[in-house]
Structure formats: C-alpha cells, structure tokens
Motif scaffolding. Sequence first.
Motif, short mmCIF file in Angstrom:
data_model
loop_
_atom_site.label_atom_id
_atom_site.label_comp_id
_atom_site.label_asym_id
_atom_site.label_seq_id
_atom_site.Cartn_x
_atom_site.Cartn_y
_atom_site.Cartn_z
N LEU A 86 -11.22 69.45 -70.42
CA LEU A 86 -12.07 68.36 -69.95
C LEU A 86 -11.45 67.03 -70.34
CD1 LEU A 86 -14.76 67.04 -68.95
CD2 LEU A 86 -15.68 67.45 -71.25
N THR A 87 -11.32 66.14 -69.35
CA THR A 87 -10.92 64.76 -69.60
C THR A 87 -12.03 63.86 -69.09
OG1 THR A 87 -8.56 65.25 -69.38
CG2 THR A 87 -9.23 62.95 -69.11
N LEU A 88 -12.51 62.99 -69.96
CA LEU A 88 -13.58 62.05 -69.60
C LEU A 88 -12.97 60.67 -69.38
CD1 LEU A 88 -16.11 63.28 -72.24
CD2 LEU A 88 -16.60 63.18 -69.81
N HIS A 89 -13.24 60.10 -68.22
CA HIS A 89 -12.74 58.76 -67.90
C HIS A 89 -13.70 57.67 -68.37
CE1 HIS A 89 -9.83 61.02 -65.67
NE2 HIS A 89 -10.75 61.53 -64.89
N ARG A 90 -14.94 58.07 -68.63
CA ARG A 90 -15.96 57.19 -69.21
C ARG A 90 -17.05 58.10 -69.77
NH1 ARG A 90 -15.01 55.46 -64.59
NH2 ARG A 90 -15.07 53.25 -65.17
N PRO A 91 -17.91 57.61 -70.66
CA PRO A 91 -18.94 58.48 -71.24
C PRO A 91 -19.88 59.04 -70.16
CG PRO A 91 -18.70 56.47 -72.54
CD PRO A 91 -17.89 56.26 -71.29
N MET A 92 -20.37 60.24 -70.40
CA MET A 92 -21.29 60.87 -69.47
C MET A 92 -22.61 60.12 -69.44
SD MET A 92 -20.07 63.46 -67.82
CE MET A 92 -21.55 64.33 -67.28
N PRO A 93 -23.10 59.73 -68.26
CA PRO A 93 -24.44 59.13 -68.16
C PRO A 93 -25.51 60.18 -68.46
CG PRO A 93 -23.14 58.81 -66.14
CD PRO A 93 -22.44 59.85 -66.95
N THR A 94 -26.70 59.74 -68.81
CA THR A 94 -27.80 60.68 -69.05
C THR A 94 -28.43 61.15 -67.74
OG1 THR A 94 -29.31 58.80 -69.31
CG2 THR A 94 -28.33 59.73 -71.31
N ALA A 95 -28.10 60.50 -66.63
CA ALA A 95 -28.53 60.93 -65.29
C ALA A 95 -27.55 60.31 -64.30
CB ALA A 95 -29.95 60.48 -64.97
N ALA A 96 -27.22 61.06 -63.24
CA ALA A 96 -26.23 60.53 -62.30
C ALA A 96 -26.22 61.35 -61.02
CB ALA A 96 -24.83 60.51 -62.91
N SER A 97 -25.68 60.74 -59.98
CA SER A 97 -25.31 61.44 -58.74
C SER A 97 -23.78 61.41 -58.67
CB SER A 97 -25.91 60.75 -57.52
OG SER A 97 -27.32 60.84 -57.54
N LEU A 98 -23.20 62.57 -58.43
CA LEU A 98 -21.75 62.72 -58.47
C LEU A 98 -21.21 63.22 -57.14
CD1 LEU A 98 -21.44 64.62 -61.89
CD2 LEU A 98 -21.53 62.14 -61.51
N ILE A 99 -19.96 62.88 -56.86
CA ILE A 99 -19.20 63.47 -55.77
C ILE A 99 -17.99 64.16 -56.40
CG2 ILE A 99 -17.94 63.09 -53.63
CD1 ILE A 99 -20.90 62.47 -53.40
N ALA A 100 -17.80 65.44 -56.09
CA ALA A 100 -16.75 66.22 -56.74
C ALA A 100 -15.83 66.88 -55.73
CB ALA A 100 -17.38 67.28 -57.64
#
Length: 285
Positions: A86-100
């Motif tokens: 796992l590489t994180l580019h920024r901290p994980m939000p506590t809620a989000a909509s993602l495109i993967a």
Amino acid sequence: MTIDYAAAMALRDEGRRFDYADRETMLYALAAGMGRDPLDARELRYVFEGDGFCAMPTLAVVAARSDIARRIPFDLALMLHGEQRLTLHRPMPTAASLIADSRITEVLDKGEGKGALIYTETTARLADTDEPLFTIGNTLFARGDGGFGGPRGPAPATHALPDRAPDHVHVAETRADQALLYRLTGDRNPLHADPALARRAGFAVPILHGLCTYAIACRAVLATACEDDPARVRQFDVRFTAPVFPGDRIETDVWIDGDIVSFRCRVPERDVVAINNGRCVIVTP
C-alpha cells in the motif's frame, strides 16, 4: 483451465466507483481491534465521529476492493494471499467517493507443481477532485496453476528485518468472533466463518482474514512508531507467512530506523510468524 498469460496481462478494470462513509471507517477500525478500551482517547478517535475523528491508513485495502485476479482461470481452493502493498499519496479521508483502476502487472510461472504468482495493482483517486489517493498491490499465490508457460521471474525482493532486538513489541488480543466482525468490511469468504468448510480446507476452525492481521499490524505501528497519527504513514507492505486463528494473541515486533519502520507479527503460543518482512514508510515529525 490453464492460465493464458497474454490474456491475463491484458486484463483491465477502469473507472470503477466506490463510496464509503464514516460507518465503514469506524467498522474497519473496530474489526482491527481499535476501541477495545472505550476510554482510550488514542483509539477512540478511530471509532467515534467526535473531535479528531480519523481513518486508519490500511482502510484503503477495503475501500476499493478489486476482483480482477479472479478473471484469471485458477483454482480458488488452492489460492493464498502472499503479499500486500500500500502506498498512500495523502491521508485516508473518513468518507469519500473514489474512482479506481485495476490491472494485472505480472503473472510468474514457478513451474509444474510449484504454482503461479499473480501480481495486481489498483490505483484510486478522489472522485470530486481527481487527486490520487492510494495505490494497492497484491500478490496471490495460485498453488495449483504452475506450468502454463509464462515467465519464471525473478520475483521482487522482500524487505529484510534488522538484525537486532526489536525496539518495541506491541501485543494485541484477538477475539473468538474477530473474523465474523472483519468479514463485514467486505470479504465474505466462508473460510472465515463456516466451520465445516474450514475443516475441509484443513483447518480446525475458521481462520482470521490475512487483511485483518494486516490491519492489526498497522494498529501496532501507529501506536509504537507514529504516536497514533495516521497522516504519518506513507507506505505499508507485508508478506503473509502463516494463518492466524480468532482468539490468537498477536505480538508485533517493531524496529524504527528513521523514516523506515520494519515489523513482523508473531503468534507466540503456536510459535509462528503470521506476517513477515513488514516495511512501513513514515513521515518523521
């Protein structure tokens, strides 16, 4: 069926949308053992939407779950989860909509009777801003599917642990119902819940998800090396080496060398190492 190397390497899964809210963030942390002491302020902020509410870094591995590897014809009954990156580019939000977007990055043929290694990668970005959020890498070991004529390697090198006593040892008690809780984060494999199926697979009882042990390792590194600040974690890579059973006590050995944290997870009562060659990259304060 035999693995078709060219077809596997051409697999793509692009533009999939994933949404998660604070409920999923708190459930994941609870499944990792956060909040066992509800008065511990360091862990409470992972499981309560109050001041300082935050997400565990490894939430990423369930926030955009890909099944692209299952499009390759291999024997699922003989599949093992070998590595997680796992590489994180920024901290994980506590809620989000993602495109993967997901793809197969390599399939290595270890030979007839020796299995195949399947490497996948998923990249995720925030849907509203298109900013990159994380990159996930998986290695699956298809034990029954070697000998298909693909490249043999070499496989990437593993991270070597320091040759000294650990700087910290973090102890986590798992619960008998831990797998039943963790499966609600998305992995409903009955191997982790059905006693009869577990026995047919050669286990006395259902085993704990490898990614639950991965989350417990992250909990240990946060506590011992990051002052429980999830924003400090940038990378979190492991190799899975043995199963954990719900109810096991997990001891995580942690070595801190500047911005590199090395770790492994042991089950001392059974004298096994469940996670080895762990490597976490952190931002030093």
